[in-house]
Scaffold this active site. Structure first.
Site, PDB file in Angstrom:
ATOM      1  N   THR A 151      58.815 -64.499 134.323  1.00 25.21           N
ATOM      2  CA  THR A 151      59.800 -63.420 134.424  1.00 25.21           C
ATOM      3  C   THR A 151      59.455 -62.282 133.478  1.00 25.21           C
ATOM      4  O   THR A 151      59.003 -62.513 132.364  1.00 25.21           O
ATOM      5  CB  THR A 151      61.232 -63.924 134.132  1.00 25.21           C
ATOM      6  N   VAL A 185      66.942 -69.580 144.351  1.00 27.30           N
ATOM      7  CA  VAL A 185      67.018 -68.286 143.683  1.00 27.30           C
ATOM      8  C   VAL A 185      67.555 -68.518 142.271  1.00 27.30           C
ATOM      9  O   VAL A 185      68.510 -69.271 142.088  1.00 27.30           O
ATOM     10  CB  VAL A 185      67.950 -67.316 144.445  1.00 27.30           C
ATOM     11  N   GLY A 186      66.936 -67.895 141.290  1.00 28.71           N
ATOM     12  CA  GLY A 186      67.380 -68.050 139.903  1.00 28.71           C
ATOM     13  C   GLY A 186      68.318 -66.938 139.469  1.00 28.71           C
ATOM     14  O   GLY A 186      68.928 -66.256 140.294  1.00 28.71           O
ATOM     15  N   ASP A 187      68.402 -66.765 138.168  1.00 32.83           N
ATOM     16  CA  ASP A 187      69.337 -65.781 137.605  1.00 32.83           C
ATOM     17  C   ASP A 187      68.822 -64.341 137.662  1.00 32.83           C
ATOM     18  O   ASP A 187      69.616 -63.395 137.617  1.00 32.83           O
ATOM     19  CB  ASP A 187      69.618 -66.123 136.135  1.00 32.83           C
ATOM     20  N   THR A 210      65.510 -64.241 130.354  1.00 30.61           N
ATOM     21  CA  THR A 210      64.460 -65.129 130.846  1.00 30.61           C
ATOM     22  C   THR A 210      64.764 -66.542 130.367  1.00 30.61           C
ATOM     23  O   THR A 210      65.211 -66.739 129.238  1.00 30.61           O
ATOM     24  CB  THR A 210      63.066 -64.703 130.343  1.00 30.61           C
ATOM     25  N   GLY A 211      64.531 -67.517 131.237  1.00 30.26           N
ATOM     26  CA  GLY A 211      64.795 -68.889 130.836  1.00 30.26           C
ATOM     27  C   GLY A 211      65.145 -69.740 132.033  1.00 30.26           C
ATOM     28  O   GLY A 211      64.885 -69.371 133.178  1.00 30.26           O
TER      29      GLY A 211
HETATM   30  N1  ASP Z   1      64.909 -67.140 134.859  1.00 29.04           N
HETATM   31  C1  ASP Z   1      63.852 -67.280 135.827  1.00 29.04           C
HETATM   32  C2  ASP Z   1      64.309 -68.102 136.982  1.00 29.04           C
HETATM   33  O1  ASP Z   1      65.008 -69.063 136.775  1.00 29.04           O
HETATM   34  C3  ASP Z   1      62.650 -67.933 135.282  1.00 29.04           C
HETATM   35  C4  ASP Z   1      62.132 -67.403 134.015  1.00 29.04           C
HETATM   36  O2  ASP Z   1      62.770 -66.671 133.291  1.00 29.04           O
HETATM   37  O3  ASP Z   1      61.004 -67.762 133.754  1.00 29.04           O
HETATM   38  O4  ASP Z   1      63.926 -67.831 138.114  1.00 29.04           O
END
Ligand code: ASP
Length: 309
Positions: A176, A205-207, A227-228
């Site tokens: 991300t 789908v993520g955040d 990110t996370g």
């Molecule tokens: N937050 C992102 C997701 O869950 C992944 C990431 O930040 O690496 O899609």
């Protein structure tokens, strides 16, 4: 003239120090510095925060080092499905896309959704139709091919597991990319773009494309990009939570960002970090992982380009 500031990230949870070579570290730092310069010089020349965050993210999307755009991870089907969102703090306008394929710069597509559709969030096939109608080209799958990400995927593709970019137990690196900025007029903006998780399926789908979870901007409070572990960031409504703590409880930017990342999200099992700016030139870059690829610059503070704590 207002204080200008920008912060960017290339993902929390970096390569563990033991696996980072001086050459790799230099490549990551150079890519961060380049994206920071792109955004900051735009702000210096009077560009809007929304244009600065878009272009900083485009720069990060164009390098294979980070899990967004060119460097996006492989899905379970061997494709690349990307998500992105962008938000403007002066009018709370926002645009987001998810489950898109073949688009070189998903953040620019999210911006066009904000500017040209009457909607906030377009997904999958419909988002792709919108992209074509608005002149976006489609890259071949080879454009997104990266040997390292391919091997990551091969490792787990026959299992039910999915993972954050690079992660295994000790070596967890989230992908991300994101940018937040405050321009000369005191307007804030936030942008976030991702390839999501390696081996993801079922249209996960993520955040990152979710306004309020992975991305948020409001001139009265702050601009935030996260990110996370996306599932936890969605449940914690993380980006909006930072804004709410400032708005309802009078927290400073740093207090609000720390409270969310070092306390609240940890309590529900989430790991990662965020970048945030307010309209007074303050910048906060908290994370609860070993590192977070990050950089920031403001007209009143020092420049930061860092990976580990
Ligand atoms: N937050 C992102 C997701 O869950 C992944 C990431 O930040 O690496 O899609």
């Amino acid at each position: 003239m207002n204080t200008i500031s920008i912060a960017i990230h290339g993902g929390a949870g970096t390569l563990i120090k033991g696996k980072m070579t001086p050459e790799k570290e230099m490549a990551y730092r150079n890519a961060l510095q380049e994206a920071l310069n792109v955004g900051y010089s735009l702000l210096e020349s009077g560009a809007s925060a929304i244009d600065a965050v878009e272009q900083a993210v485009v720069s990060l999307e164009n390098t294979p080092l980070f899990n967004a755009g060119k460097g996006s991870v492989f899905t379970n089907a061997g494709t690349h499905e990307m998500d992105a969102s962008i938000m403007e703090g002066k009018n709370l306008k926002a645009g987001a896309v998810s489950l898109i394929t073949g688009i070189k710069n998903p953040i620019s597509l999210a911006k066009q959704v904000m500017l040209k559709s009457e909607h906030v969030f377009l997904a999958g096939e419909g988002a792709m139709r919108f992209a074509k109608e608005n002149g976006f080209g489609i890259e071949n799958p080879e454009y997104f091919y990266d040997q390292f990400r391919y091997e990551q995927w091969q490792h787990i593709k026959d299992s039910d597991s999915f993972q954050l970019d690079h992660s295994d137990k000790k070596d967890s690196k989230f992908g991300t990319v994101g940018a937040v900025a405050c321009d000369q007029n005191g307007n804030l903006a936030a942008a976030t773009s991702t390839g999501g998780m390696t081996n993801k399926k079922w249209g996960r789908v993520g955040d990152s494309p979710m306004i309020g979870a992975g991305n948020y901007a409001n001139n009265n409070t702050c601009a935030v990009s996260c990110t996370g572990s996306g599932e936890f960031f969605i449940r914690g409504v993380v980006a909006y939570d930072v804004s709410c703590l400032m708005e309802y409880k009078g927290y400073t930017l740093q207090q609000a960002a720390d409270e969310v990342i070092l306390n609240r999200i940890l309590k529900i099992g989430g790991d990662g970090g965020l970048i945030a700016v307010d309209a007074n030139g303050n910048v906060a870059l908290p994370f609860n992982t070993e590192g977070m690829y990050r950089a920031s610059r403001s007209s009143i503070g020092d420049e930061v380009v860092a990976i580990y704590k």
